[in-house]
Design a protein around this motif. Structure first.
Motif: not given
Length: 336
Positions: A240, A270, A273-278, A299, A301
């Motif tokens: 991230l 997005r 805020c972005v998420q690593i898991k996605n 941001t 990822s």
């Protein structure tokens, strides 16, 4: 069409990811895997591949590879990759190099890495960021596959370069899972060090800093100073990036991202805020941005082993052979 392909350097994480991607590719056929380690076959090196594929691990034989293949991926450490790339290119083999050997100018490479032994091909190599370099990638025999941190940073920052206030520095706060450090065990990646921990390393002086700066100058035409600080986080994979910059004027950052990436199938803008898991397990780069008057936050990822290395290498190879760029690129995340 059946394009025979080999990987030199299958012992590491990126080599394994390349094997998995090529096994299901409709056009590239993996005919050879090479490593310096003494293993009987690919499944003995990577037990997850048992009963999936049977390929013997071979010692590198350039003459044999040249007779068998049209394409070679080099998943090797810097300095070692350039030794093989030069010989393969002389034999008209297309090469995608996942090391840093062809990413930088000669001056910066020798400042941050070592003496370069293939200066001629260094001048010819194309930086493999498809969203900004497709035309050149499709015409080259040598792609310098970008680093993971630069990939996530450049995709986030480049749409905004014309709006940045050059009087202010750009700050890049980056966080990566431990797989980015490679397979070799070092103190900082030891379980008792990284578990329940987070820390910065090589702040401002990291080797990916000059790569980011050179590509911002080359692609984005900006001279702005960047301060890049990477962190190691207790995750296996994924990264991230948070970018902080100052704008010349007020803008709608989401609108800018949507316009720039509207035709890009593997860039997802997005709404928050972005998420690593996605993104883990995929080729996607997720991006979000927000502005408060003239302060800009971006941001992004990616999966550091895929979009930051192996699936980006595959996208580049697709372009080099005139194939659909998206062919074989993973889309389904490992979530939950």
């Amino acid at each position: 069409m059946n394009i025979k392909t080999s990987i030199i350097g299958v012992s590491g994480y990126t080599g394994l990811e390349l094997v998995k991607l090529l096994l299901t590719h409709s056009t590239f056929t993996l005919v050879g895997v090479y490593a310096s380690e003494n293993h009987q076959d690919i499944a003995s090196l990577h037990p997850s591949l048992k009963n999936v594929v049977k390929l013997p691990i071979q010692e590198v034989n350039i003459e044999k590879i040249a007779k068998e293949c049209e394409l070679v991926f080099l998943a090797l450490p810097h300095q070692k990759a350039m030794e093989y790339a030069k010989v393969l290119l002389d034999k008209n083999i297309k090469v995608v190099d996942l090391s840093a050997d062809y990413r930088l100018s000669l001056e910066k490479y020798e400042q941050y890495y070592c003496s370069h032994s293939d200066k001629e091909n260094l001048q010819k190599a194309v930086y493999g960021l498809p969203e900004y370099n497709r035309a050149n990638i499709s015409k080259t025999n040598l792609v310098a596959n970008p680093g993971c941190y630069p990939t996530a940073t450049l995709l986030a920052l480049l749409p905004f370069v014309e709006y940045l206030d050059n009087a202010h520095s750009v700050y890049i706060d980056a966080k990566s899972g431990v797989s980015g450090a490679g397979k070799k065990l070092v103190q900082t990646s030891h379980f008792v060090t990284i578990n329940e921990n987070l820390f910065a390393y090589s702040p401002i002086s990291h080797r990916h800093s000059p790569e980011i700066n050179e590509q911002l100058k080359k692609i984005g035409k900006i001279q702005q100073k960047t301060l890049f600080v990477p962190h190691l986080i207790p995750l296996t994979r994924g990264m991230l990036i948070s970018v902080y910059a100052r704008l010349k004027e007020q803008i709608d950052p989401i609108d800018i991202l949507l316009k720039r990436y509207k035709s890009e199938p593997f860039i997802r803008v997005r709404e928050n805020c972005v998420q690593i898991k996605n993104v883990v397990g995929t080729h996607f780069c997720d991006i979000y941005a927000k502005a408060d008057e003239k302060d800009l936050f971006i941001t992004s990822s990616i999966d550091n082993l895929l979009r930051g290395a192996s699936s980006q290498a595959l996208a580049n190879a697709n372009l080099m052979f005139g194939l659909d760029e998206c062919l074989g690129l993973p889309q389904i995340a490992y979530a939950p």
